[in-house]
Design an enzyme around this catalytic site. Sequence first.
Site, PDB file in Angstrom:
ATOM      1  N   ASN A 171       4.299  -7.403  14.159  1.00  0.00           N
ATOM      2  CA  ASN A 171       5.689  -6.952  14.169  1.00  0.00           C
ATOM      3  C   ASN A 171       6.220  -7.202  15.577  1.00  0.00           C
ATOM      4  O   ASN A 171       6.036  -6.387  16.475  1.00  0.00           O
ATOM      5  CB  ASN A 171       5.781  -5.462  13.829  1.00  0.00           C
ATOM      6  N   LYS A 251       4.452 -13.122  10.814  1.00  0.00           N
ATOM      7  CA  LYS A 251       4.760 -12.216   9.701  1.00  0.00           C
ATOM      8  C   LYS A 251       6.246 -12.415   9.423  1.00  0.00           C
ATOM      9  O   LYS A 251       7.085 -12.057  10.251  1.00  0.00           O
ATOM     10  CB  LYS A 251       4.465 -10.773  10.121  1.00  0.00           C
ATOM     11  N   GLU A 255       8.396  -6.435   5.286  1.00  0.00           N
ATOM     12  CA  GLU A 255       8.641  -5.150   5.942  1.00  0.00           C
ATOM     13  C   GLU A 255       9.714  -5.266   7.025  1.00  0.00           C
ATOM     14  O   GLU A 255       9.545  -4.781   8.140  1.00  0.00           O
ATOM     15  CB  GLU A 255       7.325  -4.585   6.511  1.00  0.00           C
ATOM     16  N   ARG A 288       1.224 -15.266   7.430  1.00  0.00           N
ATOM     17  CA  ARG A 288       0.647 -14.162   6.653  1.00  0.00           C
ATOM     18  C   ARG A 288       1.214 -14.082   5.235  1.00  0.00           C
ATOM     19  O   ARG A 288       2.408 -14.319   5.019  1.00  0.00           O
ATOM     20  CB  ARG A 288       0.871 -12.834   7.381  1.00  0.00           C
ATOM     21  N   ARG A 305       3.637  -4.012  -6.753  1.00  0.00           N
ATOM     22  CA  ARG A 305       3.373  -4.562  -5.420  1.00  0.00           C
ATOM     23  C   ARG A 305       2.113  -5.420  -5.397  1.00  0.00           C
ATOM     24  O   ARG A 305       2.034  -6.400  -4.659  1.00  0.00           O
ATOM     25  CB  ARG A 305       3.268  -3.409  -4.413  1.00  0.00           C
ATOM     26  N   LYS A 329      -4.692 -10.868   3.233  1.00  0.00           N
ATOM     27  CA  LYS A 329      -5.441  -9.603   3.324  1.00  0.00           C
ATOM     28  C   LYS A 329      -6.486  -9.550   2.218  1.00  0.00           C
ATOM     29  O   LYS A 329      -6.273 -10.083   1.128  1.00  0.00           O
ATOM     30  CB  LYS A 329      -4.496  -8.413   3.197  1.00  0.00           C
ATOM     31  N   ASP A 334      -3.173  -3.044   0.688  1.00  0.00           N
ATOM     32  CA  ASP A 334      -3.133  -2.897   2.144  1.00  0.00           C
ATOM     33  C   ASP A 334      -4.352  -2.125   2.658  1.00  0.00           C
ATOM     34  O   ASP A 334      -4.228  -0.952   3.015  1.00  0.00           O
ATOM     35  CB  ASP A 334      -1.847  -2.155   2.534  1.00  0.00           C
ATOM     36  N   GLU A 356      -8.104 -11.910   5.928  1.00  0.00           N
ATOM     37  CA  GLU A 356      -7.733 -10.883   6.919  1.00  0.00           C
ATOM     38  C   GLU A 356      -8.326  -9.542   6.502  1.00  0.00           C
ATOM     39  O   GLU A 356      -8.049  -9.047   5.412  1.00  0.00           O
ATOM     40  CB  GLU A 356      -6.202 -10.779   7.001  1.00  0.00           C
ATOM     41  N   GLU A 362      -7.107   2.050   9.766  1.00  0.00           N
ATOM     42  CA  GLU A 362      -5.826   2.691   9.419  1.00  0.00           C
ATOM     43  C   GLU A 362      -5.951   3.640   8.228  1.00  0.00           C
ATOM     44  O   GLU A 362      -5.500   4.781   8.291  1.00  0.00           O
ATOM     45  CB  GLU A 362      -4.790   1.606   9.124  1.00  0.00           C
ATOM     46  N   GLU A 481     -15.392   6.958   0.959  1.00  0.00           N
ATOM     47  CA  GLU A 481     -14.731   6.682  -0.332  1.00  0.00           C
ATOM     48  C   GLU A 481     -14.801   7.909  -1.245  1.00  0.00           C
ATOM     49  O   GLU A 481     -13.849   8.229  -1.951  1.00  0.00           O
ATOM     50  CB  GLU A 481     -15.387   5.471  -1.004  1.00  0.00           C
ATOM     51  N   TRP A 511       7.441   2.237  -1.295  1.00  0.00           N
ATOM     52  CA  TRP A 511       6.461   1.244  -0.864  1.00  0.00           C
ATOM     53  C   TRP A 511       5.634   0.611  -1.992  1.00  0.00           C
ATOM     54  O   TRP A 511       4.760  -0.223  -1.730  1.00  0.00           O
ATOM     55  CB  TRP A 511       5.505   1.868   0.166  1.00  0.00           C
TER      56      TRP A 511
END
Length: 649
Positions: A171, A251, A255, A288, A305, A329, A334, A356, A362, A481, A511
């Site tokens: 970003n 990117k 977003e 990306r 999505r 990814k 995500d 990726e 995160e 998990e 989202w």
Amino acid sequence: MGYDQAWLRYGKDKPKEKLSLEIKCKKSPILENAIEELKKDVRIFPENAAFTLKVDSELPKEGYRLQVVKESFFVYGGSDVGILYGVFALIRAARTGKLHVSEAFEETKIPACPLRMLNHWDNMDGSIERGYAGNSLFFKDEKVHDHKRLKAYARLCASVGINGTVLNNVNVRGEATYLIDLKHLLKVKSIADLFADYGIKIFLSVNFAAPMTNGGLETADPLDPKVRKWWRKKAELIYKTIPNFGGFLVKADSEGRPGPFSYGRTHADGANMLAEAVAPFGGVIIWRCFVYNCQQDWRDQTVDRARAGYDNFMPLDGQFSDNVILQIKNGPMDFQVREPVSPLFGGLTKTNQMLEVQAAQEYTGQQKDCCYLVPIWKQVLEFKTCAKETDDKVKDIITGKTFGQTIGGMCAVANTGTDENWCGHDLAQANWYGFGRISFDPELTPEEIAEDFVKEAYGKCGKKAMAALTTILLQSTTTYEKYTAPLGIGWMVNPNHHYGVNVEGYEYDRWGTYHRASHSAIGVERNSSGTGYSTQYLGANKAMYEKVETTPEELLLFFHRVPYSHRLRDGRTVLQYIYDTHFEGVEEVEQMIALLESVQEKIEPERYTRLRERFSMQLLNAVEWRDRVNTYFHRITEIPDEKGRKIFD
Ligand code: GCU
């Protein structure tokens, strides 16, 4: 020292001056760095060890061959970089007990992935997007900052074969937009030069709208001749300043970032325009595929999505220039703890690809909770895409074996920062280490990598402590998990910052991240009668995900909506499984703590204290996850736990 040595915990303060060393290749700074390592580590080799460093032109540039005969140690490399990797591998072999001086030893390795990169999401104010280990090593106060630790960082990267690094956040905002301008480039060059001596190329993330923001043009339309010229001139400037510059990471149209869509152009138009600008200098464009509608209406169940990456990029297969790599990814959403593998792997056959993954935790505990990620990455690499009968696994695709692409590989969103131990959690270093190791050699197992990491980082702590730490690492993935999101559902996290539980945190948001739990059922139907996501897979995979009965259970709720009473293969209901795993998750964290405490006296106090603190945080987190998830499902289903354990009302 002021910072932790991570897994390169060896050497005396004063390096040995006399080393029996024969050099049969051209001297270079990279070679000097290789020699520096040998001088540091002579203690693990016999007193009269004789080393030979030699280029072997039969090996590829980054490949190496080790040969040990009695007390003679030969390191052959395809180039000085290969020799550097060989020296690190020789030291590792000695430190992990694989090399016994009394026995002959041989090892030849050629890195599987051409590119093995870290993506730093560092901002120029020094903060790190999704950074959990302090501030940026590269930027401070809106300037490029050559932190005193950069050599140590480069050395750690090179020791596990990492050969590329993107310095700034995907970003690209604020001052970072101007990183490609002369005012910052000279400082970027000083980092590039330092890293080059460890075989690492640097890359920058760029703002697609830079011709407007930096160049004053009225458009960033990739087909506009003025825009193309602007980027060509920019590339000339960058390569004149930094001849070994790697290229750009982009990117776009994601977003809120600018991109070719604003001009009615495609991702291929955008990427190829940049590719044309860097091609004369041997540069690459990494584009990306993390592109989706982030303004979704949760009421609208026709939009999924998970479909977005494939829907956006599959139609463009074959349209990208030779020096463009699509960065995909690992999963379609995500970086959740459990996701299926992106169907773009196997789908795309005529495009360079890079996998990726995210070492920054995160969604996997933010480097407060221990979560060893290599097992997750390994599963992705070993996934059979069904693109061909053999050699069709993700690892075959990104290494070029399946479709013959010569550029591509693997990258990880980095988990490092200025924290004393680099990674916040001392054991999170294993993810940085493991990323390098597995992208160099995807045949390694997570167990081997964990064992090597612990031997290198905790070798002085003795067998019992090493066994305990290895067990903890290997346990941590499934434990995490268990106490978080069950059966592939994901997203039960606190919005925005993503640490800690919030069952409906993303449920009514924009989202595209819904579990749609009602009083009777949970999950999203993604087969042909649902959103159709499962039809993006090939052959046997498409068939497997179509039906509840054949879908792997760990992904059940990702692909299907089922009643809580649905029986899993072991006879348990989905609801009971949710209760059980959340209780087990907490118990397992308690076991990890007990194991850690049992070896307390073996681990240096400083490191032990840091570890112990992190595990206290993890336990609080796990308890909160258990109680909130179990209470939530208990409340909406009104079905008690079969084992009568305490669930709050
Ligand atoms: C995630 C993450 C963002 C990041 C994005 C990306 O959504 O939360 O911070 O920018 O991924 O990969 O681009």
